[in-house]
Write a protein that holds these residues in place. Structure first.
Motif, PDB file in Angstrom:
ATOM      1  N   VAL A  65       2.133   4.748  -0.257  1.00  0.00           N
ATOM      2  CA  VAL A  65       1.398   6.004  -0.053  1.00  0.00           C
ATOM      3  C   VAL A  65       1.762   6.994  -1.155  1.00  0.00           C
ATOM      4  O   VAL A  65       2.938   7.262  -1.404  1.00  0.00           O
ATOM      5  CB  VAL A  65       1.705   6.603   1.335  1.00  0.00           C
ATOM      6  CG1 VAL A  65       0.963   7.919   1.514  1.00  0.00           C
ATOM      7  CG2 VAL A  65       1.344   5.613   2.421  1.00  0.00           C
ATOM      8  N   GLU A  91      -9.018  -0.583   2.668  1.00  0.00           N
ATOM      9  CA  GLU A  91      -8.499  -1.807   2.047  1.00  0.00           C
ATOM     10  C   GLU A  91      -7.453  -2.470   2.942  1.00  0.00           C
ATOM     11  O   GLU A  91      -7.410  -3.699   3.073  1.00  0.00           O
ATOM     12  CB  GLU A  91      -7.911  -1.460   0.681  1.00  0.00           C
ATOM     13  CG  GLU A  91      -8.957  -1.077  -0.354  1.00  0.00           C
ATOM     14  CD  GLU A  91      -8.322  -0.651  -1.669  1.00  0.00           C
ATOM     15  OE1 GLU A  91      -7.070  -0.490  -1.687  1.00  0.00           O
ATOM     16  OE2 GLU A  91      -9.059  -0.460  -2.656  1.00  0.00           O
ATOM     17  N   GLU A  92      -6.577  -1.657   3.551  1.00  0.00           N
ATOM     18  CA  GLU A  92      -5.574  -2.208   4.448  1.00  0.00           C
ATOM     19  C   GLU A  92      -6.221  -2.867   5.671  1.00  0.00           C
ATOM     20  O   GLU A  92      -5.799  -3.929   6.128  1.00  0.00           O
ATOM     21  CB  GLU A  92      -4.603  -1.114   4.883  1.00  0.00           C
ATOM     22  CG  GLU A  92      -3.695  -0.611   3.776  1.00  0.00           C
ATOM     23  CD  GLU A  92      -2.733   0.460   4.268  1.00  0.00           C
ATOM     24  OE1 GLU A  92      -2.824   0.810   5.463  1.00  0.00           O
ATOM     25  OE2 GLU A  92      -1.904   0.910   3.466  1.00  0.00           O
ATOM     26  N   GLU A  93      -7.247  -2.248   6.216  1.00  0.00           N
ATOM     27  CA  GLU A  93      -7.952  -2.811   7.370  1.00  0.00           C
ATOM     28  C   GLU A  93      -8.616  -4.139   6.998  1.00  0.00           C
ATOM     29  O   GLU A  93      -8.576  -5.116   7.760  1.00  0.00           O
ATOM     30  CB  GLU A  93      -8.995  -1.812   7.865  1.00  0.00           C
ATOM     31  CG  GLU A  93      -9.735  -2.272   9.111  1.00  0.00           C
ATOM     32  CD  GLU A  93      -8.828  -2.377  10.320  1.00  0.00           C
ATOM     33  OE1 GLU A  93      -9.148  -3.180  11.225  1.00  0.00           O
ATOM     34  OE2 GLU A  93      -7.788  -1.681  10.348  1.00  0.00           O
ATOM     35  N   LYS A 144      -7.297   8.360   0.369  1.00  0.00           N
ATOM     36  CA  LYS A 144      -6.677   7.924   1.621  1.00  0.00           C
ATOM     37  C   LYS A 144      -7.631   7.045   2.430  1.00  0.00           C
ATOM     38  O   LYS A 144      -7.252   6.012   2.966  1.00  0.00           O
ATOM     39  CB  LYS A 144      -6.250   9.136   2.433  1.00  0.00           C
ATOM     40  CG  LYS A 144      -5.582   8.778   3.755  1.00  0.00           C
ATOM     41  CD  LYS A 144      -5.164  10.026   4.517  1.00  0.00           C
ATOM     42  CE  LYS A 144      -4.505   9.637   5.830  1.00  0.00           C
ATOM     43  NZ  LYS A 144      -4.107  10.842   6.615  1.00  0.00           N
ATOM     44  N   ARG A 145      -8.930   7.467   2.485  1.00  0.00           N
ATOM     45  CA  ARG A 145      -9.902   6.660   3.221  1.00  0.00           C
ATOM     46  C   ARG A 145     -10.097   5.294   2.563  1.00  0.00           C
ATOM     47  O   ARG A 145     -10.200   4.267   3.246  1.00  0.00           O
ATOM     48  CB  ARG A 145     -11.235   7.416   3.284  1.00  0.00           C
ATOM     49  CG  ARG A 145     -11.206   8.615   4.234  1.00  0.00           C
ATOM     50  CD  ARG A 145     -12.615   9.120   4.494  1.00  0.00           C
ATOM     51  NE  ARG A 145     -13.237   9.594   3.256  1.00  0.00           N
ATOM     52  CZ  ARG A 145     -13.154  10.845   2.809  1.00  0.00           C
ATOM     53  NH1 ARG A 145     -12.463  11.769   3.492  1.00  0.00           N
ATOM     54  NH2 ARG A 145     -13.768  11.197   1.694  1.00  0.00           N
ATOM     55  N   ARG A 201      -5.859  -6.804   6.697  1.00  0.00           N
ATOM     56  CA  ARG A 201      -5.390  -7.266   8.002  1.00  0.00           C
ATOM     57  C   ARG A 201      -6.425  -8.174   8.678  1.00  0.00           C
ATOM     58  O   ARG A 201      -6.075  -9.175   9.306  1.00  0.00           O
ATOM     59  CB  ARG A 201      -5.067  -6.069   8.889  1.00  0.00           C
ATOM     60  CG  ARG A 201      -3.780  -5.348   8.508  1.00  0.00           C
ATOM     61  CD  ARG A 201      -3.346  -4.389   9.609  1.00  0.00           C
ATOM     62  NE  ARG A 201      -4.299  -3.295   9.770  1.00  0.00           N
ATOM     63  CZ  ARG A 201      -4.200  -2.110   9.130  1.00  0.00           C
ATOM     64  NH1 ARG A 201      -3.188  -1.911   8.293  1.00  0.00           N
ATOM     65  NH2 ARG A 201      -5.081  -1.165   9.350  1.00  0.00           N
ATOM     66  N   GLY A 220       0.832  -1.207   0.000  1.00  0.00           N
ATOM     67  CA  GLY A 220       0.000   0.000   0.000  1.00  0.00           C
ATOM     68  C   GLY A 220       0.863   1.252   0.000  1.00  0.00           C
ATOM     69  O   GLY A 220       0.901   2.012   0.960  1.00  0.00           O
ATOM     70  N   ARG A 245      -7.843   3.677   0.736  1.00  0.00           N
ATOM     71  CA  ARG A 245      -6.638   2.875   0.974  1.00  0.00           C
ATOM     72  C   ARG A 245      -6.635   2.310   2.391  1.00  0.00           C
ATOM     73  O   ARG A 245      -6.326   1.134   2.609  1.00  0.00           O
ATOM     74  CB  ARG A 245      -5.398   3.743   0.752  1.00  0.00           C
ATOM     75  CG  ARG A 245      -4.087   3.031   1.102  1.00  0.00           C
ATOM     76  CD  ARG A 245      -2.894   3.909   0.798  1.00  0.00           C
ATOM     77  NE  ARG A 245      -2.968   5.189   1.481  1.00  0.00           N
ATOM     78  CZ  ARG A 245      -2.656   5.362   2.763  1.00  0.00           C
ATOM     79  NH1 ARG A 245      -2.263   4.329   3.510  1.00  0.00           N
ATOM     80  NH2 ARG A 245      -2.719   6.550   3.321  1.00  0.00           N
ATOM     81  N   GLU A 246      -6.961   3.112   3.384  1.00  0.00           N
ATOM     82  CA  GLU A 246      -6.971   2.644   4.761  1.00  0.00           C
ATOM     83  C   GLU A 246      -8.028   1.565   4.976  1.00  0.00           C
ATOM     84  O   GLU A 246      -7.818   0.611   5.727  1.00  0.00           O
ATOM     85  CB  GLU A 246      -7.217   3.827   5.699  1.00  0.00           C
ATOM     86  CG  GLU A 246      -6.052   4.800   5.749  1.00  0.00           C
ATOM     87  CD  GLU A 246      -6.359   6.013   6.617  1.00  0.00           C
ATOM     88  OE1 GLU A 246      -7.557   6.197   6.952  1.00  0.00           O
ATOM     89  OE2 GLU A 246      -5.415   6.773   6.942  1.00  0.00           O
TER      90      GLU A 246
END
Length: 582
Positions: A82, A97-99, A91-92, A102, A80, A94-95
């Protein structure tokens, strides 16, 4: 080279005299410190090379030189990347997708851990032959099914003897019977050998089918080995494609993982056939489970399980409807196979492990228990029903070693408990008179005790290196009082110190009721000993050219006299039979 001057010649001579003087005084270190030590002679040149072991190294493949990776920022190498120019919306996203990534990784990790835990737990579901034989050669499974089909074509009920059989008043008739038996058994030879199980043999049972020598062995890691000892040897193809007979092993065998996981916690402590038709086999495991494998359907199902309780042995009544189970907590469990397993009842009969129990085949309401408390006890289990009724509110409780916690559905059975304190109080009361008919003490732990097929002879094995024999008179059973004597009529010295790495030696009666009663037991001298019910040594079978290990586990054919098998700590088993069958 110009000639040396007189000064140089005098100097060298002076150095040589000083060196010789110092060496005579054994001052070699001083010689070395003065720089006067003679130079060591160079080692002789040789063309011989030191012998090195040949090591085959893989040929190095030519690899084209690749451009070395350039150094990058650790921030840019993370998942991911930046983008410094990303908008708040990007940004929202991407965050989020990362959440999500995980969370998915954590879920997969938890599922893997749960699968690993499940793989270490006993299996409680129904299992087919395909699952039981996982890891074995799939081509052998049809042969195994055909073998099971043969034994189900006829009914093979367990033989029951007459309580008055072979009860001779004339001692010479006993001697004649022993002589006749010795003539049949003394010439038995090793006719087949095979490594039936992968680990130490713990238990064995001989199927009563007379046309086969089919033996079931339970091993240390929950594996059930089935050996058709006199089946034709398997034909295999050699390197040239020619078919040859594989004569390294005798007969054919199959391995089923009856209890899981394949560890020492799943050791098969007992193997028993259905006494009505022998069309199914029961196996007990140290993990607290009991399973039955049907030869007709090929399905293995669990009939009983209890957590944190080591099951040591089982026995069934002649009707095949009731099962009695002994455990390491010093109790026995009564299980009616016609009812739900939740209705089982546990009785605390000893303060130490009960390693063996035996139901009288002629009078099934009498039971033997052998325990680590150094005692062999005879119980009238009809009184147990009265004991259960004495309890005003028998609540379903777990055995003492499994305190607290509700039972998980479908995984284990917590039988209703009758504590040892309650049992002892009942025995001491007037109503409990005759519940325990006799208690026969030994010098050390009693490892096994069994009724003979007539239901009157008893043989026990103890760590005090003694085999004991009792003869219970038929009139003793008719009375409700304790047996009049507790002394054995015969004591046989026998080395029973198996230690940690060998299965406990157990004296096993021949289940054949049509011959003079006799039993087999392994010997620490690598032999198989056969004794009569009177304590006479009938024969000692051994073969030092083929057997180099203790034959700890033994059993006999229920129909044919001249058959016996034994197994050792490596899983290798031996069939003893007349030499012409080899």
């Amino acid at each position: 080279m110009p000639p040396k001057s007189q000064y140089e010649l005098d100097r060298e001579a002076n150095i040589a005299r000083n060196r010789a003087l110092l060496e005579q005084l054994e001052l070699k270190q001083a010689v070395a410190s003065l720089g006067m030590a003679a130079k060591p002679a160079p080692p002789p040149k040789t063309t011989a090379k030191p012998i090195q072991p040949k090591v085959k190294r893989p040929k190095k493949e030519k690899v084209e030189a690749a451009e070395a990776p350039r150094r990058q920022s650790s921030r840019l190498t993370r998942k991911g990347v930046v983008n410094p120019d990303e908008t708040p919306a990007q940004k929202r996203k991407r965050e989020a997708e990362e959440e999500e990534r995980r969370a998915k990784e954590a879920e997969e990790r938890l599922e893997a851990e749960e699968r690993e835990r499940q793989a270490k737990r006993p299996r409680h579901e129904e299992l087919d032959l395909q699952t039981l034989a996982a890891g074995e050669d799939a081509d052998d499974l049809p042969h195994f099914k055909a073998c099971l089909k043969v034994v189900t074509e006829r009914v093979h009920p367990r033989g029951i003897g007459d309580i008055d059989a072979y009860d001779f008043e004339d001692e010479s008739k006993d001697q004649d019977a022993v002589a006749e038996l010795r003539e049949k058994l003394q010439n038995l030879k090793v006719v087949a050998r095979a490594k039936v199980t992968q680990d130490r043999v713990y238990s064995a049972a001989y199927h009563p089918e007379p046309t086969k020598d089919l033996i079931f062995f339970g091993d240390k890691h929950g594996q059930l080995g089935i050996w058709d000892a006199r089946a034709p040897s398997e034909e295999v193809a050699d390197e040239d494609g020619d078919v040859v007979v594989d004569d390294k092993e005798g007969g054919r065998y199959w391995r089923l993982q009856a209890h899981w996981p394949a560890t020492s916690k799943s050791s098969i402590s007992c193997v028993k056939f259905d006494p009505v038709d022998s069309h199914s086999v029961y196996t007990t495991s140290y993990d607290g489970t009991i399973r039955t494998l049907s030869f007709t359907s090929g399905i293995s199902r669990e009939i009983f399980s209890v957590e944190e309780t080591l099951i040591s042995s089982i026995d069934l009544t002649p009707t095949g409807h009731e099962m009695w189970i002994s455990d390491a907590l010093g109790g026995v469990t009564h299980l009616d196979l016609r009812e739900d397993k939740s209705k089982a009842r546990w009785y605390g009969l000893s303060d130490q492990k009960i390693g063996c129990l035996s139901i009288n085949p002629v009078q099934p309401h009498f039971m033997l228990t052998a325990s680590n408390s150094r005692s062999l006890k005879i119980w009238d289990i009809r009184k147990f029903q009265n004991l259960a009724q004495e309890l005003t509110d028998p609540e379903p409780l777990t055995p003492p070693s499994s305190p607290g916690g509700p039972e998980k559905a479908g995984t284990s059975t917590s039988p209703a408990e009758v504590s040892s304190e309650t049992v002892n109080a009942y025995i001491a009361s007037t109503k409990g008179k005759g519940c325990m008919r006799s208690e026969w003490r030994h010098d050390k732990s009693v490892s096994s005790a069994y009724w003979d097929p007539r239901g009157r002879g008893i043989v026990s094995t103890s760590y005090d290196d003694t085999l004991r024999l009792w003869d219970v008179k038929p009139s003793w059973f008719k009375s409700s009082s304790s047996f009049p004597t507790s002394r054995p009529f015969s004591r046989i010295r026998h080395n029973c110190q198996t230690g940690k790495w060998l299965t406990i030696l157990r004296a096993q009666w021949s289940p054949n009721p049509d011959v003079y009663p006799h039993f087999t037991i392994g010997n620490m001298d690598h032999s198989l000993d056969i004794f009569s019910c009177k304590g006479d040594l009938i024969t000692r079978l051994s073969d030092k050219t083929k057997i180099t290990a203790v034959q700890a586990v033994t059993c006999s054919h229920p129909r044919i006299v001249e058959r016996a098998v034994s197994g050792n700590a490596s899983g290798r088993c031996v069939l003893w039979a007349p030499a012409d069958l080899e």
